[in-house]
Write a protein that holds these residues in place. Structure first.
Motif, PDB file in Angstrom:
ATOM      1  N   PHE A   8      69.035  17.489  45.334  1.00  0.00           N
ATOM      2  CA  PHE A   8      69.988  16.907  44.390  1.00  0.00           C
ATOM      3  C   PHE A   8      69.873  15.389  44.358  1.00  0.00           C
ATOM      4  O   PHE A   8      70.124  14.761  43.332  1.00  0.00           O
ATOM      5  CB  PHE A   8      71.429  17.312  44.725  1.00  0.00           C
ATOM      6  CG  PHE A   8      71.813  18.656  44.190  1.00  0.00           C
ATOM      7  CD1 PHE A   8      71.875  18.902  42.832  1.00  0.00           C
ATOM      8  CD2 PHE A   8      72.135  19.689  45.057  1.00  0.00           C
ATOM      9  CE1 PHE A   8      72.235  20.150  42.339  1.00  0.00           C
ATOM     10  CE2 PHE A   8      72.495  20.938  44.577  1.00  0.00           C
ATOM     11  CZ  PHE A   8      72.545  21.163  43.212  1.00  0.00           C
ATOM     12  N   ASP A   9      69.493  14.792  45.480  1.00  0.00           N
ATOM     13  CA  ASP A   9      69.340  13.335  45.547  1.00  0.00           C
ATOM     14  C   ASP A   9      68.000  12.869  44.983  1.00  0.00           C
ATOM     15  O   ASP A   9      67.687  11.686  45.028  1.00  0.00           O
ATOM     16  CB  ASP A   9      69.489  12.850  46.986  1.00  0.00           C
ATOM     17  CG  ASP A   9      70.929  12.930  47.491  1.00  0.00           C
ATOM     18  OD1 ASP A   9      71.842  13.188  46.674  1.00  0.00           O
ATOM     19  OD2 ASP A   9      71.139  12.727  48.700  1.00  0.00           O
ATOM     20  N   GLY A  10      67.187  13.801  44.468  1.00  0.00           N
ATOM     21  CA  GLY A  10      65.960  13.433  43.784  1.00  0.00           C
ATOM     22  C   GLY A  10      64.685  13.599  44.582  1.00  0.00           C
ATOM     23  O   GLY A  10      63.603  13.286  44.087  1.00  0.00           O
ATOM     24  N   ILE A  11      64.769  14.080  45.812  1.00  0.00           N
ATOM     25  CA  ILE A  11      63.562  14.292  46.600  1.00  0.00           C
ATOM     26  C   ILE A  11      62.865  15.541  46.086  1.00  0.00           C
ATOM     27  O   ILE A  11      63.501  16.570  45.853  1.00  0.00           O
ATOM     28  CB  ILE A  11      63.895  14.382  48.102  1.00  0.00           C
ATOM     29  CG1 ILE A  11      64.394  13.022  48.573  1.00  0.00           C
ATOM     30  CG2 ILE A  11      62.683  14.837  48.905  1.00  0.00           C
ATOM     31  CD1 ILE A  11      64.794  12.966  50.024  1.00  0.00           C
ATOM     32  N   ARG A  12      61.531  15.452  45.928  1.00  0.00           N
ATOM     33  CA  ARG A  12      60.783  16.565  45.368  1.00  0.00           C
ATOM     34  C   ARG A  12      59.545  16.931  46.168  1.00  0.00           C
ATOM     35  O   ARG A  12      59.050  18.036  46.050  1.00  0.00           O
ATOM     36  CB  ARG A  12      60.355  16.226  43.940  1.00  0.00           C
ATOM     37  CG  ARG A  12      61.542  15.972  43.021  1.00  0.00           C
ATOM     38  CD  ARG A  12      61.073  15.484  41.693  1.00  0.00           C
ATOM     39  NE  ARG A  12      60.614  16.624  40.916  1.00  0.00           N
ATOM     40  CZ  ARG A  12      60.980  16.892  39.685  1.00  0.00           C
ATOM     41  NH1 ARG A  12      61.804  16.087  39.062  1.00  0.00           N
ATOM     42  NH2 ARG A  12      60.515  17.936  39.054  1.00  0.00           N
ATOM     43  N   ARG A  13      59.032  16.003  46.965  1.00  0.00           N
ATOM     44  CA  ARG A  13      57.773  16.245  47.667  1.00  0.00           C
ATOM     45  C   ARG A  13      57.993  16.537  49.145  1.00  0.00           C
ATOM     46  O   ARG A  13      58.911  16.007  49.770  1.00  0.00           O
ATOM     47  CB  ARG A  13      56.843  15.047  47.523  1.00  0.00           C
ATOM     48  CG  ARG A  13      56.367  14.900  46.104  1.00  0.00           C
ATOM     49  CD  ARG A  13      55.215  13.974  46.020  1.00  0.00           C
ATOM     50  NE  ARG A  13      54.720  13.946  44.655  1.00  0.00           N
ATOM     51  CZ  ARG A  13      53.779  13.150  44.251  1.00  0.00           C
ATOM     52  NH1 ARG A  13      53.189  12.322  45.087  1.00  0.00           N
ATOM     53  NH2 ARG A  13      53.388  13.179  42.994  1.00  0.00           N
ATOM     54  N   PHE A  14      57.101  17.373  49.676  1.00  0.00           N
ATOM     55  CA  PHE A  14      57.183  17.798  51.068  1.00  0.00           C
ATOM     56  C   PHE A  14      57.319  16.599  52.005  1.00  0.00           C
ATOM     57  O   PHE A  14      58.208  16.560  52.856  1.00  0.00           O
ATOM     58  CB  PHE A  14      55.935  18.611  51.440  1.00  0.00           C
ATOM     59  CG  PHE A  14      55.976  19.161  52.827  1.00  0.00           C
ATOM     60  CD1 PHE A  14      56.466  20.430  53.073  1.00  0.00           C
ATOM     61  CD2 PHE A  14      55.526  18.405  53.903  1.00  0.00           C
ATOM     62  CE1 PHE A  14      56.527  20.937  54.360  1.00  0.00           C
ATOM     63  CE2 PHE A  14      55.572  18.901  55.192  1.00  0.00           C
ATOM     64  CZ  PHE A  14      56.066  20.167  55.423  1.00  0.00           C
ATOM     65  N   GLY A  15      56.443  15.615  51.860  1.00  0.00           N
ATOM     66  CA  GLY A  15      56.462  14.459  52.754  1.00  0.00           C
ATOM     67  C   GLY A  15      57.762  13.686  52.688  1.00  0.00           C
ATOM     68  O   GLY A  15      58.228  13.149  53.702  1.00  0.00           O
ATOM     69  N   ASP A  16      58.359  13.623  51.507  1.00  0.00           N
ATOM     70  CA  ASP A  16      59.633  12.921  51.363  1.00  0.00           C
ATOM     71  C   ASP A  16      60.777  13.702  52.016  1.00  0.00           C
ATOM     72  O   ASP A  16      61.669  13.107  52.626  1.00  0.00           O
ATOM     73  CB  ASP A  16      59.931  12.661  49.888  1.00  0.00           C
ATOM     74  CG  ASP A  16      58.916  11.719  49.256  1.00  0.00           C
ATOM     75  OD1 ASP A  16      58.333  10.880  49.974  1.00  0.00           O
ATOM     76  OD2 ASP A  16      58.696  11.835  48.024  1.00  0.00           O
ATOM     77  N   PHE A  17      60.739  15.039  51.884  1.00  0.00           N
ATOM     78  CA  PHE A  17      61.728  15.856  52.600  1.00  0.00           C
ATOM     79  C   PHE A  17      61.575  15.644  54.096  1.00  0.00           C
ATOM     80  O   PHE A  17      62.560  15.471  54.816  1.00  0.00           O
ATOM     81  CB  PHE A  17      61.557  17.348  52.288  1.00  0.00           C
ATOM     82  CG  PHE A  17      62.111  17.786  50.959  1.00  0.00           C
ATOM     83  CD1 PHE A  17      63.475  17.798  50.723  1.00  0.00           C
ATOM     84  CD2 PHE A  17      61.271  18.223  49.956  1.00  0.00           C
ATOM     85  CE1 PHE A  17      63.991  18.224  49.510  1.00  0.00           C
ATOM     86  CE2 PHE A  17      61.763  18.656  48.728  1.00  0.00           C
ATOM     87  CZ  PHE A  17      63.131  18.643  48.508  1.00  0.00           C
TER      88      PHE A  17
END
Length: 122
Positions: A8-17
């Motif tokens: 919901f906060d805009g994270i979409r990529r594995f590395g960012d998660f």
């Protein structure tokens, strides 16, 4: 729920998660697969045209928004010391903090836990 919150906060990529959550790769991989399997997240090609995959909320996942907001607001109210920095959910159209969620009765009054009961469906 933290993965869903980050989505919901805009994270979409594995590395960012992984960076946001500080989670081991194998655990994050397993949880993302479970969220995809449950229909909460979907994998899609990266929006920037790279070879990466991104995780996006499905309509079923987006329906968790009120739950995530309620938990976020509870945390904002109870988990921070006065003056301690934390995030606040903002209404983009007004720039103001989103009002605290509350369950309302048919007449608009706030429903407290003691004013409700669970009735089993037969």
């Amino acid at each position: 729920m933290l993965i869903v919150r980050d989505a919901f906060d805009g994270i979409r990529r594995f590395g960012d998660f992984q960076q946001s959550l500080g989670m081991a790769r194998n655990i994050l991989t397993d949880r993302l697969q479970k969220l995809v399997g449950a229909g909460i997240l979907a994998r899609q090609d990266a929006s920037d045209g790279t070879a990466y995959q991104e995780y996006v909320l499905t309509p079923q996942g987006e329906s968790l928004f009120s739950i995530v907001v309620a938990l976020r607001q509870w945390g904002e109210q109870h988990l921070f010391e006065p003056g301690e920095r934390h995030s606040v959910l903002i209404d983009k159209s007004t720039g103001e903090p989103v009002p605290t969620m509350a369950l309302k009765a048919q007449d608009g009054s706030v429903l407290l836990p003691g004013a409700t009961q669970v009735r089993k469906v037969t």
